[in-house]
Design a protein around this motif. Structure first.
Motif, PDB file in Angstrom:
ATOM      1  N   UNK A 104     -60.960   7.433 -12.405  1.00 33.34           N
ATOM      2  CA  UNK A 104     -60.027   8.542 -12.298  1.00 33.34           C
ATOM      3  C   UNK A 104     -59.180   8.339 -11.042  1.00 33.34           C
ATOM      4  N   UNK A 105     -57.888   8.199 -11.236  1.00 29.60           N
ATOM      5  CA  UNK A 105     -56.971   8.087 -10.104  1.00 29.60           C
ATOM      6  C   UNK A 105     -56.680   9.467  -9.544  1.00 29.60           C
ATOM      7  N   UNK A 106     -56.802   9.613  -8.233  1.00 30.91           N
ATOM      8  CA  UNK A 106     -56.570  10.897  -7.575  1.00 30.91           C
ATOM      9  C   UNK A 106     -55.383  10.742  -6.641  1.00 30.91           C
ATOM     10  N   UNK A 107     -54.458  11.706  -6.727  1.00 29.85           N
ATOM     11  CA  UNK A 107     -53.313  11.705  -5.825  1.00 29.85           C
ATOM     12  C   UNK A 107     -53.208  13.092  -5.222  1.00 29.85           C
ATOM     13  N   UNK A 108     -53.320  13.173  -3.913  1.00 30.55           N
ATOM     14  CA  UNK A 108     -53.173  14.434  -3.202  1.00 30.55           C
ATOM     15  C   UNK A 108     -51.830  14.451  -2.512  1.00 30.55           C
ATOM     16  N   UNK A 109     -51.245  15.631  -2.416  1.00 24.38           N
ATOM     17  CA  UNK A 109     -49.987  15.745  -1.693  1.00 24.38           C
ATOM     18  C   UNK A 109     -50.285  15.616  -0.209  1.00 24.38           C
ATOM     19  N   UNK A 110     -49.627  14.666   0.419  1.00 28.09           N
ATOM     20  CA  UNK A 110     -49.793  14.437   1.843  1.00 28.09           C
ATOM     21  C   UNK A 110     -48.535  14.942   2.530  1.00 28.09           C
ATOM     22  N   UNK A 143     -54.659  24.467  -3.167  1.00 31.29           N
ATOM     23  CA  UNK A 143     -53.492  24.777  -2.347  1.00 31.29           C
ATOM     24  C   UNK A 143     -52.413  23.733  -2.598  1.00 31.29           C
ATOM     25  N   UNK A 144     -51.155  24.201  -2.653  1.00 33.39           N
ATOM     26  CA  UNK A 144     -50.016  23.323  -2.901  1.00 33.39           C
ATOM     27  C   UNK A 144     -48.928  23.605  -1.868  1.00 33.39           C
ATOM     28  N   UNK A 145     -48.574  22.620  -1.043  1.00 40.45           N
ATOM     29  CA  UNK A 145     -47.474  22.837  -0.089  1.00 40.45           C
ATOM     30  C   UNK A 145     -46.150  22.928  -0.830  1.00 40.45           C
TER      31      UNK A 145
END
Length: 186
Positions: free
Chosen positions: A37-43, A93-95
């Motif tokens: 599973x590829x995970x991408x978090x907003x940085x 949470x989403x910026x």
């Protein structure tokens, strides 16, 4: 610790945010089914800039004093959306960024800014939009509008009509299907 669901078997997988690289990505293997599973978090841009600055400092470790980059501006906080934990999903949470922030249910084919990981069947893939802009005095202005969605977007107890707009502010609670979200400027 954060958690995600495996798209293949639905198993909950816990992971540590420290495993994320400077691009906000990494791969987890589901312990149940073995799916990668590829995970991408907003940085935040500031973190990426700091990471690239740290790389530059590592490369020039022989220099006694590191000079600041000319013209570099600190990234600005435009607030965030806090998804309240309920029976369909966990707190997320989403910026926010300037312009349209499209909100919807996360899926492989969704192209939304705030992809909420949920099993809530009453949330559309593109449910609503929060537009962030500045008023004449330079203050942040937040406008919420429905997608249009199948179940509607509620602000308080009021249902927004298709493409109806509503100005929201810090602490405003709005609901998409069975999912509640709060605008936070912290």
């Amino acid at each position: 610790m954060k958690k995600i669901r495996c798209p293949k078997c639905g198993n909950t997988i816990f992971f540590d945010e420290s495993e994320v690289d400077e691009n906000g990505t990494f791969v987890i293997v589901c312990p149940e089914c073995g799916k990668k599973v590829g995970v991408r978090l907003k940085v935040p841009k500031k973190s990426v800039a700091q990471a690239s600055q740290a790389k530059k400092e590592d490369q020039t470790a022989s220099d006694a004093v590191a000079s600041p980059t000319v013209g570099e501006q600190p990234s600005e906080n435009f607030g965030k959306l806090v998804v309240i934990e309920n029976r369909f999903h966990y707190k997320q949470e989403f910026p926010l960024h300037l312009g349209d922030n499209v909100i919807g249910r996360a899926s492989r084919s969704s192209h939304v800014d705030c992809a909420i990981a949920t099993d809530d069947p009453s949330m559309d893939m593109t449910h609503c939009v929060v537009n962030v802009s500045r008023d004449r005095n330079g203050r942040l202005k937040f406008i919420l509008r429905d997608g249009p969605s199948n179940t509607g977007t509620f602000v308080g107890n009021e249902l927004l009509g298709d493409h109806e707009r509503r100005v929201i502010e810090d602490g405003t609670l709005f609901t998409l299907g069975a999912t509640s979200i709060i605008l936070s400027l912290e």
